[in-house]
Design a protein around this motif. Structure first.
Motif, PDB file in Angstrom:
ATOM      1  N   GLU A   1      33.293  74.488  44.716  1.00 16.86           N
ATOM      2  CA  GLU A   1      32.621  75.759  44.424  1.00 16.86           C
ATOM      3  C   GLU A   1      33.388  76.544  43.376  1.00 16.86           C
ATOM      4  N   ILE A   2      34.711  76.455  43.424  1.00 15.70           N
ATOM      5  CA  ILE A   2      35.514  77.170  42.424  1.00 15.70           C
ATOM      6  C   ILE A   2      35.268  76.583  41.040  1.00 15.70           C
ATOM      7  N   LEU A   3      35.209  75.235  40.943  1.00 26.94           N
ATOM      8  CA  LEU A   3      34.968  74.597  39.646  1.00 26.94           C
ATOM      9  C   LEU A   3      33.577  74.981  39.121  1.00 26.94           C
ATOM     10  N   ARG A   4      32.592  74.965  39.993  1.00 24.23           N
ATOM     11  CA  ARG A   4      31.240  75.337  39.543  1.00 24.23           C
ATOM     12  C   ARG A   4      31.206  76.799  39.097  1.00 24.23           C
ATOM     13  N   TRP A   5      31.909  77.671  39.862  1.00 23.81           N
ATOM     14  CA  TRP A   5      31.957  79.086  39.501  1.00 23.81           C
ATOM     15  C   TRP A   5      32.630  79.280  38.135  1.00 23.81           C
ATOM     16  N   ARG A   6      33.720  78.533  37.871  1.00 29.70           N
ATOM     17  CA  ARG A   6      34.417  78.671  36.584  1.00 29.70           C
ATOM     18  C   ARG A   6      33.532  78.147  35.450  1.00 29.70           C
ATOM     19  N   SER A   7      32.772  77.086  35.696  1.00 29.34           N
ATOM     20  CA  SER A   7      31.919  76.551  34.639  1.00 29.34           C
ATOM     21  C   SER A   7      30.813  77.534  34.264  1.00 29.34           C
TER      22      SER A   7
ATOM     23  N   THR B   1      40.542  67.052  25.207  1.00 33.46           N
ATOM     24  CA  THR B   1      40.558  68.375  25.841  1.00 33.46           C
ATOM     25  C   THR B   1      39.294  68.511  26.668  1.00 33.46           C
ATOM     26  N   MET B   2      39.367  69.359  27.670  1.00 34.50           N
ATOM     27  CA  MET B   2      38.200  69.535  28.529  1.00 34.50           C
ATOM     28  C   MET B   2      38.144  70.980  29.007  1.00 34.50           C
ATOM     29  N   THR B   3      36.981  71.587  28.800  1.00 38.93           N
ATOM     30  CA  THR B   3      36.746  72.957  29.262  1.00 38.93           C
ATOM     31  C   THR B   3      36.176  72.924  30.671  1.00 38.93           C
ATOM     32  N   CYS B   4      36.028  74.113  31.239  1.00 42.32           N
ATOM     33  CA  CYS B   4      35.464  74.218  32.596  1.00 42.32           C
ATOM     34  C   CYS B   4      34.072  73.603  32.640  1.00 42.32           C
ATOM     35  N   SER B   5      33.277  73.901  31.637  1.00 41.60           N
ATOM     36  CA  SER B   5      31.889  73.414  31.618  1.00 41.60           C
ATOM     37  C   SER B   5      31.861  71.886  31.455  1.00 41.60           C
TER      38      SER B   5
END
Length: 1557
Positions: free
Chosen positions: A975-981, A1002-1006
């Motif tokens: 849920e935290i990862l989805r919220w950050r994305s 490199t990788m962003t939240c999304s």
């Protein structure tokens, strides 16, 4: 080389002589066969007729040469001086009694270690040289020699826990990583496990469970791995959890190593001598030496009063001094011969008359004082010291130089000619010359030509010598007629300095004044009744001792003619001195018992010998008790040739007191023979007891005459103050005379102790005002004032309160049939201090034709003989190859140099036998455990004493801590990862760097969220997985591993991270991967295309069939389908992921981490380290388990910070990549492993200046934390800090962390935490589970560093692992932890939860019994410090000492292997790594040798000594292996149990295995 066809009898005489000498050198080992052939062919080149080589065997000598060689060897090697029929009989009886004793195990040696002579007798082709294996050897050797390059433990991304194979294809070798885990069902090695259980301590907490075992087979677990004969590929897990495909359950064949250890145990079970009653106690500050036996015989006589010699009456006709004597005889009898030297043909062709002697001494004196130093060098003035450097075959030049110095008032210092080839003791002489401020050296032209020269033609500087100017004393011009020698200085000024060696081996110079020199000449003239014109034959070294006093000084003082026999001629013609006595009708001979013995054997020359003219045969080493045999045999042989019995005169001498006594013809008292048969038992206790004539343990002594005229002698106690001995007590002889030396040059301290002794009675009364000089001789005064010498202080060995003489031990050794095994004259015996007592060491030169088994058998018999006859154990018996022992200039053994080489580990023996079990009887008493003491009683005692209970906790967690975090409502990482994305889709979460410090990905939240969704979709669609299924993630370190992890969580699967197999080591790493996949019950495998190719290689499918794997999904080929919905677990207590790891004891343990524990761990780390989205954090570690996995995969998602990922394999490629990345990104917090830290320390040790020039700056680093599950490696962290301080790294920035199986992250250094604390604890107390703080540098101190600060929400207590009672902070105990992020339990495939309560839900027996704790299995302690925490409280530091499973219980005490290993590693510079383990209560030490194989045996005594000294433990087995053999896991931890299994299965291919007796 072609054979040389030459008739030797037709060769010129000088060529025959040279050829004979060359053959002798070969037989004695002075030159190699190659050197012999080369010199021989050069010598015979003018007479050479080449013939085609014939097949007569390897360089077979001609019959004539062989006969000559045998004769010379017999003459000069069969040293029967130590022969005694009684001693031989005693030895034979002792050996006969011990024949039925147990057989000692033969050491294992790789054949390449054997020198050439032993290899000729080998027919086996395997790498071990034992032929005595009790069982067949059917174990394949799949463990070959490791490479020279040591793996640092920083495993590359492709390493599995099994690690690198020994069969590397690349150019560099890697350290083998362990792949041995316990597996179920195989009970065929139950006996092995049972013995192990008995050798380890019993404890309520067992080892971390082998998750592959059911409860029944837990304790009988077998370990199969890197050393195992069967690959793990054959292991299958059936549906019922049983194992199939293993070896059959029949009895397993034991390896030869196991059989030998059993043999060793059987030997050690034999009854030993009763140990000493008085032990020293370990807690004492100073260990006391064992007390002597109370039943020992005591001296019973009255106190000995000083015994004076007869009055010295100097005949009136003697010269007033030596210069006057030279003037008198050089003028009045100038044509009379003073010195004659035999040439190499044995002819007296070189003569010096008294006239020539006077003339040459005047030339030398004048030139020294007036012509030397005119070329800018410093001149020579009266009183200066000059070195006399003349060869042993040139006494004429030496005499001229010596008397030239006396005339000039210069102090001569006679020394040996320095040799670069054999410089044993040469450095000591150089040091003496430097302390004497010697700047000039006198030498002959021939000697000067023979010295090694530098490029400009000057004599090269010798090692340890001061820079000298050389003065050649030949061909000098005459002095002016009006020149006269300078007036003499005071009679108390030094006349000459004679060098000698102390017992410790240092070279010192004894000062002899002019008055002492004159008095000595007068005394010897009176004692020996010398008269003018007498002929003297001297075989001794004329530069010092008896040869100097009689051959150079007394001869000139009395106008005698001296014939010198060079030592080199004695080796060719041992009877030459007897021929000279006969030819010149000499009245005096000066020899050693060796010369008498050699002459005795030269029987073909006996017919021409006539000794009727001989009135005085001085035996210079007559003080040695074993010279008696030679004297008696010589008299028996030559009495018919005119030799009178009274002519043989034993002589006792000392470098300090000069002449001690001489047996003077006609002066012997009423006792006709002057000899006594004494009990060796009594002598060892320092008392004189007469023994029966046929006793087998007796020693026969002969007298050395009476006290010298004008002298007084006393006998004082050997140890302690100079108390007079009793009449029947053995002590040190001391002499008061006018001729003794006056002191050691420049050493006032030891001078007063040796040269100014004032004895007193036992009650403290003075024995007179005379000052005595210690002689260093041990003995007593018999009836009529006869002097008896039974040994010397130099040869004295005091073991367990009893004294033994080295010569007596040598005699016993030589009585054990040495002819086939060793050279008789090449034995060194000395003692070394180990554990507050002296231990006897015997070193002998082994014959080249002696096999390993024969040598070992002979060594065993020597031990039995010495033990039986002397009642003392031999600590170490070593055999070295021929000609290996350091030699003195005259060919004897250089004892001090031999001892130094032995202690330095540079002797290179060919065979070693250590016997610490039988010798060391003064170990501390074993600790006794008291099971009747209850934890409540201990608790009450702690309260009464006011002791602080050991507990500590991190800051408390509260809801307010997370109020500012908008993600507080999220309990799941998904849920935290989805919220950050959604809120920060473009925020960079991860950057993966390559070895060139370039961003590879490199990788962003999304991006991470979308990637995880697609992986989740693949698992559902393609993998057909259901919620709760387990998925194995096999990836190299990178971002794809993170995406796969969250892809699993998105669909409710449970991820298991596994290290991929190593591409160059598939055979041993792939089975590990398969094992974890099976154990974790993975339904599918997520991996990359690179790893997938590895799994499908032909080599891989041969180990694990493709069908054996579960469904394999390649995430490089993802569907574009979006996931319908993200799975949310019904409760946070459900499993989030499984964490598998291998302990250092070889157990594979998996723990279950719940969603709540995972988020709690992230929350604690976030608060401790102050992680925020704006932070950059650099990670350079392995992401497969523990805290490393948490930092790599979890914390960035929870805290939102930017993680810069660097795979450890990139650091192997470019050691500067991590530092450069930290500098470029201005990183404040960085985390690494010990392996990475070691790689950087080694790889960048010389590159810091270059890095600084490139702009690398580490001043931005606030926290550089090492992620580990062990005691902090202080040496490594300190080295790292010091090395990179030049780049701005702050010392306070480097810290360590701690996590374990039950709690992945307990301690971590945070932003506002106090600096890490370091304390020093007493190792002796630690062994007894006590913590005693000591000062830095204290003996037995151990430096321990705090393992980081406790994370928020973590509470620890220290508990007794046996009773579960809470410990005080002065005790060592097990660390128990209570925390919201504790693991929820072990994962087992059987669903067995029997260990859960004990490991994860333990309660204290005393203290706060309500709280539930998890048991870490690590020992540690808590100490309150003076530092203040952020909350204002004083800081409690937690110190981790070591894993409970790894400790070894020996003699009732708890030892941590790393402490013993650190001690061993310091013992020798060639030890690059070390590991210890126990087997059947024997301590086994494995050391890796970074050097030549012939250095392997040097390590055995050093390792045994250092462990005894520092830990009071006896090493049972010492194993020397190649570098890279000791297995290390991915975290850089040694896998000692796997090493043990490989050793017992005989798969290490060791260089040498020593079984200590």
């Amino acid at each position: 080389m072609a054979d040389i066809n030459v008739d030797v009898s037709q060769l010129p005489e000088d060529v025959r002589r040279k050829l004979a000498e060359l053959t002798l050198e070969l037989s004695e080992g002075d030159i190699t066969q190659k050197g012999y052939d080369k010199k021989k062919s050069k010598l015979l080149a003018p007479y050479n007729i080449q013939q085609p080589p014939q097949n007569t065997g390897p360089s077979a000598p001609s019959p004539q040469t062989a006969a000559q060689r045998k004769a010379h060897r017999r003459l000069t090697r069969e040293d029967n001086r130590y022969h005694s029929e009684i001693r031989t009989e005693a030895v034979m009886q002792a050996l006969a009694m011990s024949k039925r004793g147990p057989v000692m195990p033969l050491p294992s040696k790789r054949t390449s270690v054997n020198y050439q002579g032993q290899q000729r007798h080998r027919e086996r082709q395997d790498s071990s040289s034992d032929d005595d294996s009790i069982f067949g050897e059917d174990v394949s050797r799949d463990f070959n020699r490791g490479g020279r390059f040591r793996d640092s433990g920083a495993s590359s991304s492709s390493f599995s826990d099994a690690g690198a194979s020994p069969h590397h294809q690349g150019g560099r070798g890697e350290r083998p990583h362990s792949a041995a885990y316990a597996i179920p069902g195989n009970t065929s090695r139950q006996a092995l496990a049972d013995v192990l259980q008995s050798s380890r301590h019993s404890q309520p907490i067992p080892q971390q469970p082998d998750v592959t075992n059911n409860a029944k087979s837990m304790r009988q677990a077998d370990r199969v791995g890197h050393y195992a004969p069967a690959h793990l590929s054959s292991v299958r897990m059936t549906s019922t959890g049983h194992v199939s495909g293993l070896q059959d359950d029949g009895p397993r064949h034991q390896g030869k190593v196991s059989a030998k250890i059993q043999q060793l145990l059987n030997t050690l079970k034999r009854p030993k001598r009763k140990p000493l009653k008085d032990y020293f106690v370990e807690e004492d500050d100073a260990l006391e030496a064992p007390q002597p036996d109370p039943n020992a015989p005591k001296p019973e006589g009255s106190t000995l009063t000083p015994v004076p010699g007869e009055q010295l009456v100097v005949p009136s006709g003697l010269p007033r001094n030596l210069e006057a004597a030279l003037q008198r005889y050089g003028s009045s009898t100038y044509k009379a011969n003073a010195v004659t030297v035999l040439d190499q043909n044995g002819k007296p062709s070189i003569n010096l008359t008294y006239g020539k002697l006077l003339s040459r001494t005047h030339k030398i004196a004048y030139t020294m004082l007036h012509k030397v130093g005119q070329k800018g060098e410093g001149g020579i003035k009266p009183g200066d010291r000059v070195a006399l450097v003349y060869p042993n075959n040139d006494p004429i030049s030496f005499s001229c130089g010596f008397y030239g110095c006396l005339l000039a008032g210069v102090v001569p210092v006679p020394v040996e000619v320095p040799s670069s080839r054999r410089d044993a003791g040469g450095q000591g002489i150089g040091f003496l010359l430097g302390s004497l401020n010697v700047q000039w050296a006198l030498t002959s032209e021939a000697c000067h030509k023979g010295m090694s020269k530098s490029s400009n033609g000057d004599v090269a500087n010798f090692k340890g010598w001061p820079k000298l100017s050389w003065f050649i004393t030949d061909h000098l011009s005459k002095p002016p007629k009006d020149w006269h020698p300078p007036p003499k200085q005071s009679e108390d000024c030094p006349a000459y300095v004679e060098y000698t060696q102390s017992k410790e081996g240092s070279t010192v110079g004894v000062k002899v004044t002019r008055s002492a020199m004159l008095c000595h000449c007068q005394t010897l003239t009176v004692a020996s009744n010398y008269t003018e014109g007498e002929v003297m034959v001297c075989v001794l070294d004329f530069k010092r001792d008896v040869g100097l006093w009689h051959g150079i000084l007394c001869s000139v003082f009395n106008g005698m003619h001296v014939i010198f026999i060079p030592y080199s001629l004695m080796k060719i013609d041992p009877a030459s001195w007897m021929k000279m006595i006969t030819k010149y009708k000499a009245s005096v001979g000066i020899v050693k018992s060796r010369d008498m013995h050699w002459g005795l054997l030269a029987q073909k020359d006996h017919k021409d010998v006539n000794f009727s003219s001989l009135r005085l045969l001085l035996v210079a080493d007559g003080a040695n008790p074993w010279s008696l045999t030679s004297c008696d045999a010589f008299l028996n042989a030559f009495q018919s040739k005119g030799l009178k019995s009274e002519a043989i005169c034993p002589y006792a001498s000392s470098s300090e007191a000069l002449t001690v006594s001489i047996r003077r013809p006609g002066k012997t008292s009423a006792s006709k023979t002057g000899r006594g048969i004494l009990s060796m038992q009594g002598l060892s206790h320092g008392v004189v007891r007469v023994d029966s004539e046929n006793s087998l343990t007796s020693l026969t002594l002969q007298d050395c005459g009476q006290v010298m005229p004008g002298a007084v002698m006393v006998v004082i106690k050997i140890d302690g103050p100079p108390v007079l001995c009793k009449t029947d007590e053995v002590g040190e002889l001391c002499v008061c005379s006018g001729y003794a030396g006056t002191g050691y040059w420049g050493l006032q301290g030891i001078t007063s102790n040796t040269f100014q002794v004032q004895p007193f009675h036992g009650d403290g009364r003075s024995a007179g005002d005379k000052m005595y000089v210690r002689t260093g001789l041990l003995g007593f005064l018999g009836p009529g004032g006869l002097v008896f010498v039974c040994g010397s202080k130099e040869g004295l060995m005091s073991v367990s309160g009893r004294r033994h003489n080295t010569d007596d031990i040598i005699a016993t050794v030589l009585a054990v049939e040495p002819m086939k095994f060793i050279y008789r004259g090449r034995i060194a015996v000395f003692s070394i201090p180990v554990l507050k007592d002296e231990r006897i060491v015997i070193i002998a030169e082994q014959r080249p034709d002696c096999t390993e088994e024969e040598s070992f058998q002979w060594m065993s018999r020597v031990l039995q003989a010495v033990d039986s006859i002397h009642q003392v154990g031999v600590y170490c018996l070593a055999l070295v190859p021929p000609n290996y022992l350091p030699k003195t200039p005259l060919g004897g053994i250089h004892l001090h140099e031999t001892k130094k080489k032995f202690l330095d580990g540079s002797l290179h023996p060919a065979n070693v036998l250590m016997c610490p079990h039988t010798c060391v009887t003064n170990l501390p008493k074993p600790r006794e455990h008291r099971p009747d003491v209850t934890p409540s009683a201990v608790h009450v005692g702690n309260i009464v004493q006011g002791a602080r209970m050991a507990w500590a906790q991190g800051r408390e967690l509260s809801i307010s801590d997370e109020d500012s975090d908008s993600a507080r409502k999220h309990q799941f990482l998904t849920e935290i990862l989805r919220w950050r994305s959604q809120t920060t889709p473009d925020h960079n979460l991860y950057t993966l760097l390559n070895s060139k410090v370039q961003a590879q990905l490199t990788m962003t939240c999304s991006q991470l969220h979308k990637r995880a969704e697609r992986i989740g979709s693949m698992l559902v669609e393609k993998g057909k997985l259901n919620t709760g299924d387990h998925v194995a993630l096999i990836y190299h370190p990178g971002i794809e591993l993170v995406a796969a992890f969250y892809g699993c969580l998105y669909v409710g699967c449970v991820p298991v991270t596994i290290r991929p197999p190593h591409p160059q080591n598939i055979s041993t790493t792939l089975p590990t991967v398969k094992m974890i996949v099976d154990v974790s019950k993975a339904s599918a495998i997520l991996t990359s295309s690179i790893v997938l190719k590895l799994l499908r290689l032909k080599e891989s499918t041969g180990i694990v069939e493709t069908k054996a794997w579960p469904t394999i999904l390649d995430t490089d080929d993802l569907p574009k389908k979006k996931l319908a919905a993200i799975y949310r677990a019904p409760t946070p207590e459900m499993i989030c992921y499984l964490d598998f790891s291998v302990s250092t004891t070889g157990m594979l343990a998996g723990v279950k981490m719940s969603h709540a524990a995972a988020t709690a761990l992230c929350r604690s780390i976030k608060l401790q380290c102050e992680f925020y989205p704006s932070r950059d954090v650099a990670l350079c570690l392995d992401p497969y388990c523990g805290l490393g996995f948490g930092l790599w995969c979890l914390t960035s998602i929870y805290s939102g910070h930017h993680s810069i990922l660097i795979a450890p394999s990139e650091v192997e490629t470019n050691p500067a990549v991590w530092h450069t990345a930290v500098s470029n990104y201005k990183v404040r917090d960085t985390f690494c492993s010990y392996g990475v830290m070691e790689l950087c320390t080694r790889g960048l040790g010389t590159s810091t200046t270059t890095l600084k020039a490139r702009g690398v700056n580490l001043s931005c680093v606030r926290t550089c934390c090492v992620i580990a599950e062990e005691r902090p490696r202080i040496h490594l962290t300190t080295s790292f800090t010091k090395l990179f301080a030049n780049l701005g790294l702050s010392p306070r920035a480097v810290s360590t962390s701690f996590g374990c199986r039950v709690n992945l992250g307990m301690c971590l250094q945070g932003a506002s935490c106090p600096d890490p604390t370091t304390v020093y604890v007493d190792l002796r107390a630690l062994r007894n589970d006590r913590v005693t703080l000591v000062e830095k540098g204290s003996p037995h101190s151990l430096c321990v560093m705090e393992s980081g600060k406790l994370l928020p929400g973590v509470k620890v207590v220290i508990a007794n692992p046996d009773t579960k009672g809470q410990c005080a902070d002065s005790h060592l105990g097990e660390i128990w932890v209570h925390s919201p992020h504790n693991a929820t339990g072990y994962f087992t495939i059987y669903g067995d939860e029997s260990l859960h309560a004990d490991h994860f839900d333990s309660h204290l027996a005393t203290g706060d019994a309500r709280l539930s704790y998890a048991r870490t299995g690590f020992l540690g302690f808590v100490r309150r410090t003076e530092l203040t925490q952020s909350d204002g409280e004083r800081h409690d530091a937690i110190f981790v000492v070591g894993a409970l499973d790894e400790t070894v219980m020996l003699r009732g005490m708890r030892y941590h292997p790393i402490d013993i290993e650190n001690t061993v590693s310091r013992s020798h510079r060639k030890i690059c790594e070390c590991a210890v383990f126990t087997w059947t209560n024997l301590l086994v030490v494995v050391v890796e040798l970074e050097g030549n194989e012939n250095e392997a045996l040097d390590l055995v005594p050093l390792v045994t000594n250092v462990v005894l000294e520092d830990h009071y433990l006896i090493v049972g087995v010492v194993v020397v292996v190649d570098p890279g053999i000791i297995p290390i896991n991915s975290r850089g931890e040694k896998q000692r149990m796997h090493l043990r299994d490989g050793f017992l299965a005989d798969q290490l291919d060791p260089i040498y295995v020593a079984y200590n007796m």
